[in-house]
Write a protein that holds these residues in place. Sequence first.
Motif, PDB file in Angstrom:
ATOM      1  N   PHE A   1     -58.254-124.244 -63.539  1.00  0.00           N
ATOM      2  CA  PHE A   1     -57.756-125.642 -63.109  1.00  0.00           C
ATOM      3  C   PHE A   1     -56.305-125.219 -62.608  1.00  0.00           C
ATOM      4  O   PHE A   1     -55.623-125.579 -61.666  1.00  0.00           O
ATOM      5  CB  PHE A   1     -57.866-126.831 -63.750  1.00  0.00           C
ATOM      6  N   GLU A   2     -55.575-124.619 -63.726  1.00  0.00           N
ATOM      7  CA  GLU A   2     -54.240-124.310 -63.715  1.00  0.00           C
ATOM      8  C   GLU A   2     -54.228-123.339 -62.550  1.00  0.00           C
ATOM      9  O   GLU A   2     -52.853-123.398 -61.853  1.00  0.00           O
ATOM     10  CB  GLU A   2     -53.884-123.872 -65.248  1.00  0.00           C
ATOM     11  N   ALA A   3     -54.646-122.392 -62.305  1.00  0.00           N
ATOM     12  CA  ALA A   3     -54.706-121.344 -61.159  1.00  0.00           C
ATOM     13  C   ALA A   3     -54.995-121.991 -60.018  1.00  0.00           C
ATOM     14  O   ALA A   3     -54.044-121.613 -58.976  1.00  0.00           O
ATOM     15  CB  ALA A   3     -55.788-120.278 -61.520  1.00  0.00           C
ATOM     16  N   ALA A   4     -55.917-122.865 -59.921  1.00  0.00           N
ATOM     17  CA  ALA A   4     -56.003-123.595 -58.507  1.00  0.00           C
ATOM     18  C   ALA A   4     -54.785-124.416 -58.320  1.00  0.00           C
ATOM     19  O   ALA A   4     -54.458-124.352 -56.970  1.00  0.00           O
ATOM     20  CB  ALA A   4     -57.401-124.403 -58.655  1.00  0.00           C
ATOM     21  N   LEU A   5     -54.216-124.971 -59.172  1.00  0.00           N
ATOM     22  CA  LEU A   5     -52.951-125.795 -58.874  1.00  0.00           C
ATOM     23  C   LEU A   5     -51.675-124.765 -58.410  1.00  0.00           C
ATOM     24  O   LEU A   5     -51.080-125.004 -57.652  1.00  0.00           O
ATOM     25  CB  LEU A   5     -52.635-126.512 -60.254  1.00  0.00           C
TER      26      LEU A   5
ATOM     27  N   VAL B   1     -50.893-135.384 -53.770  1.00  0.00           N
ATOM     28  CA  VAL B   1     -51.769-135.465 -52.658  1.00  0.00           C
ATOM     29  C   VAL B   1     -51.758-134.382 -51.800  1.00  0.00           C
ATOM     30  O   VAL B   1     -52.811-133.763 -51.296  1.00  0.00           O
ATOM     31  CB  VAL B   1     -51.082-136.809 -51.900  1.00  0.00           C
ATOM     32  N   ASN B   2     -50.527-133.694 -51.725  1.00  0.00           N
ATOM     33  CA  ASN B   2     -50.675-132.560 -50.576  1.00  0.00           C
ATOM     34  C   ASN B   2     -51.299-131.454 -51.484  1.00  0.00           C
ATOM     35  O   ASN B   2     -52.210-130.529 -50.543  1.00  0.00           O
ATOM     36  CB  ASN B   2     -49.209-132.104 -50.233  1.00  0.00           C
ATOM     37  N   LYS B   3     -51.238-131.136 -52.578  1.00  0.00           N
ATOM     38  CA  LYS B   3     -51.750-129.978 -53.341  1.00  0.00           C
ATOM     39  C   LYS B   3     -53.407-130.264 -53.204  1.00  0.00           C
ATOM     40  O   LYS B   3     -54.148-129.454 -53.125  1.00  0.00           O
ATOM     41  CB  LYS B   3     -51.438-129.998 -55.009  1.00  0.00           C
ATOM     42  N   ARG B   4     -53.748-131.620 -53.365  1.00  0.00           N
ATOM     43  CA  ARG B   4     -55.143-131.869 -53.328  1.00  0.00           C
ATOM     44  C   ARG B   4     -55.822-131.656 -51.728  1.00  0.00           C
ATOM     45  O   ARG B   4     -56.776-130.817 -51.704  1.00  0.00           O
ATOM     46  CB  ARG B   4     -55.633-133.363 -53.761  1.00  0.00           C
ATOM     47  N   SER B   5     -54.799-132.017 -50.915  1.00  0.00           N
ATOM     48  CA  SER B   5     -55.132-131.644 -49.515  1.00  0.00           C
ATOM     49  C   SER B   5     -55.231-130.125 -49.371  1.00  0.00           C
ATOM     50  O   SER B   5     -56.182-129.647 -48.767  1.00  0.00           O
ATOM     51  CB  SER B   5     -54.166-132.281 -48.587  1.00  0.00           C
ATOM     52  N   MET B   6     -54.599-129.382 -50.002  1.00  0.00           N
ATOM     53  CA  MET B   6     -54.638-127.792 -49.772  1.00  0.00           C
ATOM     54  C   MET B   6     -55.876-127.364 -50.310  1.00  0.00           C
ATOM     55  O   MET B   6     -56.449-126.372 -49.848  1.00  0.00           O
ATOM     56  CB  MET B   6     -53.381-126.961 -50.119  1.00  0.00           C
ATOM     57  N   LEU B   7     -56.318-127.960 -51.456  1.00  0.00           N
ATOM     58  CA  LEU B   7     -57.537-127.302 -51.925  1.00  0.00           C
ATOM     59  C   LEU B   7     -58.833-127.621 -51.259  1.00  0.00           C
ATOM     60  O   LEU B   7     -59.726-126.931 -51.351  1.00  0.00           O
ATOM     61  CB  LEU B   7     -57.644-127.875 -53.534  1.00  0.00           C
TER      62      LEU B   7
END
Length: 535
Positions: A284-288, A305-311
């Motif tokens: 999870f930390e690596a994905a963030l 919100v943007n981080k979630r969108s990028m994932l």
Amino acid sequence: MSNLCSRIVSKPPKRLTENRDSMSVAQTNTWMNAENINNGGGLSLSPPHTISQRETAMQVSQCYSGPPSPCGSSSSTPSPTLSPAPPPGTATLDPNWQATKPTIRERNAAMFNNQLMADITFIVGSPGHTQVIPAHKYVLATGSSVFYAMFYGGLAECKQEIEVPDVEPSAFLALLKYLYCDEIQLEADTVLSTLYVAKKYIVPHLARACVNYLETSLTAKNACLLLSQSRLFEEPELMQRCWEVIDAQAEMALTSEGFVDIDVSTLESVLARETLNCKEINLFEAALAWAQAECVRREIDATPVNKRSMLGSAIFLIRFPTMTLEEFANSAAQLGILTPQETIDIFLHFTAASKPQLSYPIKARAGLKAQICHRFQSCAYRSNQWRYRGRCDSIQFCVDKRIFVVGFGLYGSSNGAADYNVKIELKRLGRVLAENNTKFFSDGSSNTFHVYFENPIQIEPECFYTASAILDGSELSYFGQEGLSEVYMGTVTFQFHCSSESTNGTGVQGGQIPELIYYGPTINNSIANTNSNED
């Protein structure tokens, strides 16, 4: 040809973008195959503009002249090399230069990057960073079917200059060096761009040399970035080597600087991997961290919100329910990446008897199963041995495939239950790769007791390593006997030799350190990940 470059590269790779040079497409099959390198189906091959591998980079520190052994030195007889090359063109300034070069190889080499008798010119590099490189059609055509189709095919062009904007000049010169001189010179900061140009012009031996170079320089620090590139270049063997490293040393690979530079498809493959040997919170930390870097690349604010969108859909590959309640509550639940309803549902999954339906996998990853190499056929004890008193038990070993040592199995007390303090070490060429001071409890049986290093240690094939243990505890313990000098473990063969560092009697035939605990290639691991890592 130089064999020493002594440098470690640490630059981030630029994003790969589709590009093509201006060479026209002939109608021969060879020419169409060449174009497919850039524009074929599946994973398209894009030019690695200034692939300056921050972590591809690698712990590589030498130029390449032919495929090296995994230890960094060639085990085969090197091909003859020429004297250091003079500046372009100077080799033929003497009007009678042919008489000074007795072999065709030397005469051919004199034409490398030389205007003399050149009948084609390449303008290589991106606009503003080009280099003019002269060449000779005959030499190029005899070494590459793509060049043959360009110059002598049915629709061959008559241009005197050809622009190649998608290739770095240094990589193009490496290609020509091979075609003219039969020499392969690779460096850490140009090997990927050289692989690209070798694929583009269908020069398989040079491409294979690039892959070998990358394989032998593979570490946890560059494995994720190399995985991304190997998928791009469609190199399944290199991909498999990368997965072996990532699986065994997942935490180190995920925290490497190069991880944030992988493409989203590779990110999804990593997050879907069943055999990763790490905690879910690490993933999870690596994905963030990757999402943060992606926001920076797209020049947008790195908000939750943007981080979630990028994932995107990749977030649904993270197995939040397999974290501990404490890990989830103190991290993922508070960062705003999950929606309020998702957070509530996962909390209920942890605590409620009636669990809600989740959008996230609830089954923990299988991880890697440690394998154990037993080197003794039996064990024994005697009233006057095996004693310790601070002396060192060591054994030397090598393997024929890359593995990752995680610890040793040791014998314990033969005189009832006892506690032991132990210092374990793993060395290569006198350098300590890993060590750990730990303890274990012996119940007085002849069983072995396992002690571990903090992280798995990568062991390269055909290199000798020394396993050592210094025990402090009960004076008398069991010891191994009927030792084997070679142990075949199905996918890996171990060879054992006596170590000069052993001062307590341990050797091949008998003594301590009866077991090496390791992660290694297995057929089952490959099968387990087939569905989750399809490209």
